[in-house]
Scaffold this motif. Structure first.
Motif, PDB file in Angstrom:
ATOM      1  N   HIS A 110       0.853  -1.188   0.000  1.00  0.00           N
ATOM      2  CA  HIS A 110       0.000   0.000   0.000  1.00  0.00           C
ATOM      3  C   HIS A 110       0.883   1.229   0.000  1.00  0.00           C
ATOM      4  O   HIS A 110       1.896   1.291   0.715  1.00  0.00           O
ATOM      5  N   VAL A 131      -3.198  -0.016  -3.844  1.00  0.00           N
ATOM      6  CA  VAL A 131      -3.062  -1.300  -3.153  1.00  0.00           C
ATOM      7  C   VAL A 131      -2.737  -2.339  -4.208  1.00  0.00           C
ATOM      8  O   VAL A 131      -3.445  -2.453  -5.212  1.00  0.00           O
ATOM      9  N   GLU A 166      -3.919   6.859  -3.860  1.00  0.00           N
ATOM     10  CA  GLU A 166      -3.546   5.653  -3.129  1.00  0.00           C
ATOM     11  C   GLU A 166      -3.557   4.439  -4.045  1.00  0.00           C
ATOM     12  O   GLU A 166      -4.332   4.374  -5.000  1.00  0.00           O
ATOM     13  N   ALA A 193       3.599   0.879  -4.008  1.00  0.00           N
ATOM     14  CA  ALA A 193       2.790  -0.277  -3.641  1.00  0.00           C
ATOM     15  C   ALA A 193       3.301  -1.551  -4.304  1.00  0.00           C
ATOM     16  O   ALA A 193       3.307  -2.624  -3.693  1.00  0.00           O
TER      17      ALA A 193
END
Length: 227
Positions: free
Chosen positions: A104, A113, A111, A218
């Protein structure tokens, strides 16, 4: 054998707050990550379930057996999401990797993941004869969330930017490859009344550069603990 590290947790105030799910199939304990995005999200994805461009409310990244033989993955993923209480249209990804070891990262509001199974990997432009051999479903799955709206063209460009960042991260982690034969991606952008849709998401644009750095971080995090 490489140890599976505890997954890093997204910040409480973050966009990508994933839920860890566990199930048993054919005597095997399997895991999944579910992001309940909610309303006002427009996503682009290469996933078998909910792929293409459209309004989506959730993203499921489900671990499956290395010997996966089902011929209805779309129905399978839809059932898993329904069992988890996900409502509305969503995106379903699958992988043979243990999704608990996800990476992450965030960069100024964007963001990502990522889960990574790298047992079968190579270069995209491989010789033709290498494409006919059966492969295990090792996969790099990327989920990216941006707090702004993107035009359809920018959503497509965001997929390219994320892929470029993935390859850079894999090379930096020592993997001589561009990915696996089954890599998948989902990019989610905010939508709704009053939101200006940004037209650019290449790696040198404002939001594209943030996306690239988030994906890069990530992928490196996931690849560092991939078996």
């Amino acid at each position: 054998m490489t140890a599976v590290l505890p997954p890093p947790r997204p910040p409480v105030a973050g966009l990508l707050r994933v839920q860890h799910l566990t199930r048993v199939e054919n005597g095997e304990r399997l895991h999944a990550l579910l992001w309940r995005a909610g309303p006002d999200w427009r996503m682009i994805s290469s996933a078998v379930l909910g792929g293409g461009i459209g309004t989506r409310a959730w993203v499921l990244n489900a671990q499956v057996s290395h010997g996966y033989r089902r011929t209805d993955p779309e129905r399978h993923l839809a059932g898993l999401a329904r069992d988890a209480g996900a409502q509305g249209a969503g995106v379903g990804l699958m992988t043979a990797a243990d999704v608990r070891a996800y990476g992450h990262a965030c960069d100024d509001g964007v963001e990502a993941v990522v889960t990574a199974g790298l047992g079968v990997r190579g270069w995209a432009a491989a010789p033709a004869e290498s494409t006919v051999a059966p492969v295990r479903p090792d996969t790099v799955n990327m989920i990216v969330a941006l707090p702004v709206a993107l035009t359809d063209a920018a959503l497509v460009n965001a997929v390219a930017t994320a892929t470029e960042a993935k390859v850079q991260a894999l090379l930096e982690e020592g993997y001589d490859c561009s990915g696996t034969p089954t890599d998948a991606v989902c990019v989610a952008a905010r939508t709704g009344p009053g939101r200006e849709a940004h037209a650019f998401s290449g790696p040198r644009s404002l939001w594209g550069s943030r996306l690239a750095r988030a994906v890069h971080g990530a992928v490196r995090g996931a690849a560092s603990c991939a078996p």
